[in-house]
Write a protein that holds these residues in place. Structure first.
Motif, PDB file in Angstrom:
ATOM      1  N   ILE A   1      46.024  41.582  44.845  1.00  0.00           N
ATOM      2  CA  ILE A   1      44.805  42.382  44.902  1.00  0.00           C
ATOM      3  C   ILE A   1      44.692  43.347  43.723  1.00  0.00           C
ATOM      4  O   ILE A   1      43.612  43.508  43.136  1.00  0.00           O
ATOM      5  N   ARG A   2      45.788  43.985  43.349  1.00  0.00           N
ATOM      6  CA  ARG A   2      45.701  44.962  42.251  1.00  0.00           C
ATOM      7  C   ARG A   2      45.195  44.344  40.946  1.00  0.00           C
ATOM      8  O   ARG A   2      44.333  44.943  40.288  1.00  0.00           O
ATOM      9  N   PRO A   3      45.686  43.172  40.534  1.00  0.00           N
ATOM     10  CA  PRO A   3      45.136  42.582  39.295  1.00  0.00           C
ATOM     11  C   PRO A   3      43.634  42.303  39.386  1.00  0.00           C
ATOM     12  O   PRO A   3      42.914  42.447  38.388  1.00  0.00           O
ATOM     13  N   ILE A   4      43.155  41.908  40.566  1.00  0.00           N
ATOM     14  CA  ILE A   4      41.715  41.682  40.735  1.00  0.00           C
ATOM     15  C   ILE A   4      40.966  43.003  40.601  1.00  0.00           C
ATOM     16  O   ILE A   4      39.937  43.097  39.924  1.00  0.00           O
ATOM     17  N   ARG A   5      41.503  44.050  41.225  1.00  0.00           N
ATOM     18  CA  ARG A   5      40.871  45.370  41.145  1.00  0.00           C
ATOM     19  C   ARG A   5      40.783  45.840  39.692  1.00  0.00           C
ATOM     20  O   ARG A   5      39.766  46.374  39.251  1.00  0.00           O
ATOM     21  N   GLU A   6      41.856  45.631  38.932  1.00  0.00           N
ATOM     22  CA  GLU A   6      41.863  46.033  37.520  1.00  0.00           C
ATOM     23  C   GLU A   6      40.862  45.222  36.713  1.00  0.00           C
ATOM     24  O   GLU A   6      40.156  45.765  35.848  1.00  0.00           O
ATOM     25  N   ALA A   7      40.776  43.915  36.977  1.00  0.00           N
ATOM     26  CA  ALA A   7      39.836  43.069  36.248  1.00  0.00           C
ATOM     27  C   ALA A   7      38.390  43.516  36.492  1.00  0.00           C
ATOM     28  O   ALA A   7      37.562  43.510  35.571  1.00  0.00           O
TER      29      ALA A   7
ATOM     30  N   ARG B   1      45.070  34.344  42.509  1.00  0.00           N
ATOM     31  CA  ARG B   1      46.018  34.356  41.400  1.00  0.00           C
ATOM     32  C   ARG B   1      45.332  34.047  40.067  1.00  0.00           C
ATOM     33  O   ARG B   1      45.635  34.662  39.043  1.00  0.00           O
ATOM     34  N   GLY B   2      44.388  33.110  40.065  1.00  0.00           N
ATOM     35  CA  GLY B   2      43.745  32.724  38.806  1.00  0.00           C
ATOM     36  C   GLY B   2      42.584  33.588  38.390  1.00  0.00           C
ATOM     37  O   GLY B   2      42.188  33.591  37.218  1.00  0.00           O
ATOM     38  N   LEU B   3      42.031  34.345  39.329  1.00  0.00           N
ATOM     39  CA  LEU B   3      40.794  35.083  39.091  1.00  0.00           C
ATOM     40  C   LEU B   3      40.860  36.111  37.962  1.00  0.00           C
ATOM     41  O   LEU B   3      39.987  36.101  37.076  1.00  0.00           O
TER      42      LEU B   3
END
Length: 394
Positions: free
Chosen positions: A85-91, A132-134
């Motif tokens: 979730i954190r990488p999506i939030r950052e993106a 994961r890929g988003l």
């Protein structure tokens, strides 16, 4: 068989009610549900239906998730989804920084294909793969769109933001889903595609539907229809307009306006007769099958469980229909069957939903409450139901 001593939606309702200074009678007087039902929900003798939860959340001025306990962190950690979730939030947060100098984007056709793959993964409920890929796809398309802007790239970026919304909703991160829809609007404007904007308004309306804000939801549906009218008459426009009517039907059902429910379903049915099964239009799954599925959902929300099951008996799911949509349909059937006292068939419907889309079903609030309701109805639960309840964390 109450779930005494553990935390569930009923105990969260009681806690938030006391924090807001309401007695049980005082809260019951503010909602379209009985005092006795509220007592049974708080004590764990009956499951909390989504419409009850939404009504209470609105009165108590809290998010629905404060009552449902979403996101279900323990289960997310077990499935190794919480860490994604954190990488999506950052993106989503870094959308305004422009092109990333460390990225060399691939060709537009490849990036568009990647955005389509993410949508396909969500429809197939491969949530781990999509999550994961988003972030990487968002970053690469963002860089490409800033360096060589085109409607095709901006539309692909809007699609990735929509996928971020879908993943966030299915995993219970509703705050993140709202951010994703804002980003979708930002990209849709740059793509100059009013239909993308209309799809975004449809999804926003469902956000307010979950929170019990039905008037706002209907206004957003109306805004979506206004956007469709900015485009030439086409099969794509008809499919989006029809889907807007389907969204409006379940919102009207929560608002207990049966006449409006039937009016929206009739309009959607007329569009479906024109376009057929439009599974290729903005990943909406619009068509005659989805009209029937929404008739089931709307009647469940109206608490007309017999009518819901009558429509369900007419349902024939196409082979190419989205697994995510089919699984959701079986959860709706299970809710109707449980309320109608058909516990064995309700259990079978939940097992079908799980077989079709295990990750989605595990985090579906309606599935969890249906499972809880079945356990409460049975003096002695079969092993299959025990295992299902343990699997969702009850």
């Amino acid at each position: 068989m109450p779930f005494s001593g553990d935390e569930h939606t009923g105990t969260r309702i009681a806690s938030q009610r006391k924090r807001a200074g309401f007695t049980q009678r005082g809260l019951a007087a503010k909602i379209p549900f009985s005092y006795s039902l509220l007592i049974q929900v708080e004590t764990g003798h009956k499951p909390a239906s989504p419409d009850l939860v939404a009504a209470i959340a609105k009165v108590l001025c809290v998010d629905v998730t404060a009552l449902t306990g979403q996101p279900y962190v323990s289960e997310l950690q077990q499935d190794r989804l919480a860490e994604l979730i954190r990488p999506i939030r950052e993106a989503l947060d870094l959308y305004d920084l422009g092109a990333d100098p460390s990225i060399s984007p691939r060709a537009t056709a490849q990036l568009v294909a990647d955005a389509e793959t993410l949508c396909h993964q969500v429809r197939a409920t491969k949530l781990h793969d999509a999550a994961r890929g988003l972030p990487g796809v968002i970053a690469e398309i963002t860089t490409a769109a800033h360096r060589a802007p085109s409607s095709e790239l901006w539309a692909a970026l809007a699609s990735t933001y929509r996928t971020a919304h879908d993943v966030s909703v299915k995993l219970g991160y509703f705050d993140l889903s709202t951010v994703a829809l804002d980003r979708m609007d930002w990209a849709a404007h740059r793509a100059s595609d009013p239909l993308l904007g209309a799809v975004r308004q449809y999804m926003r309306a469902l956000v307010y539907f979950r929170e019990g804000e039905y008037t706002i939801g209907q206004r957003l549906i109306g805004s979506g229809h206004g956007l469709t009218e900015q485009t030439p008459d086409s099969r794509e426009r008809s499919a989006v307009a029809g889907q807007l009517h389907l969204g409006a039907s379940v919102i009207a059902a929560r608002a207990e306006d049966a006449d409006l429910v039937h009016a929206h379903l009739d309009r959607a049915r007329s569009y479906a007769e024109q376009v057929g099964e439009a599974v290729d239009v903005h990943w909406l799954s619009f068509g005659p099958t989805n009209v029937t599925a929404h008739a089931v959902s709307a009647n469940v929300e109206l608490r007309d469980y017999g009518e819901a099951l009558r429509h369900a008996a007419d349902m024939r799911i196409p082979a190419d229909w989205a697994v995510s949509r089919a699984s959701h349909f079986y959860v709706d059937i299970a809710r109707a069957q449980m309320e109608a006292g058909r516990s064995e068939t309700a259990l079978k419907s939940l097992l079908t939903a799980r077989q079709l889309a295990p990750q989605q079903t595990r985090y579906h609030p309606g599935a969890r409450e249906a499972i809880r309701g079945l356990v409460q109805q049975r003096r002695r639960t079969p092993d299959t139901l025990d295992h299902l309840a343990a699997w969702v964390g009850l």
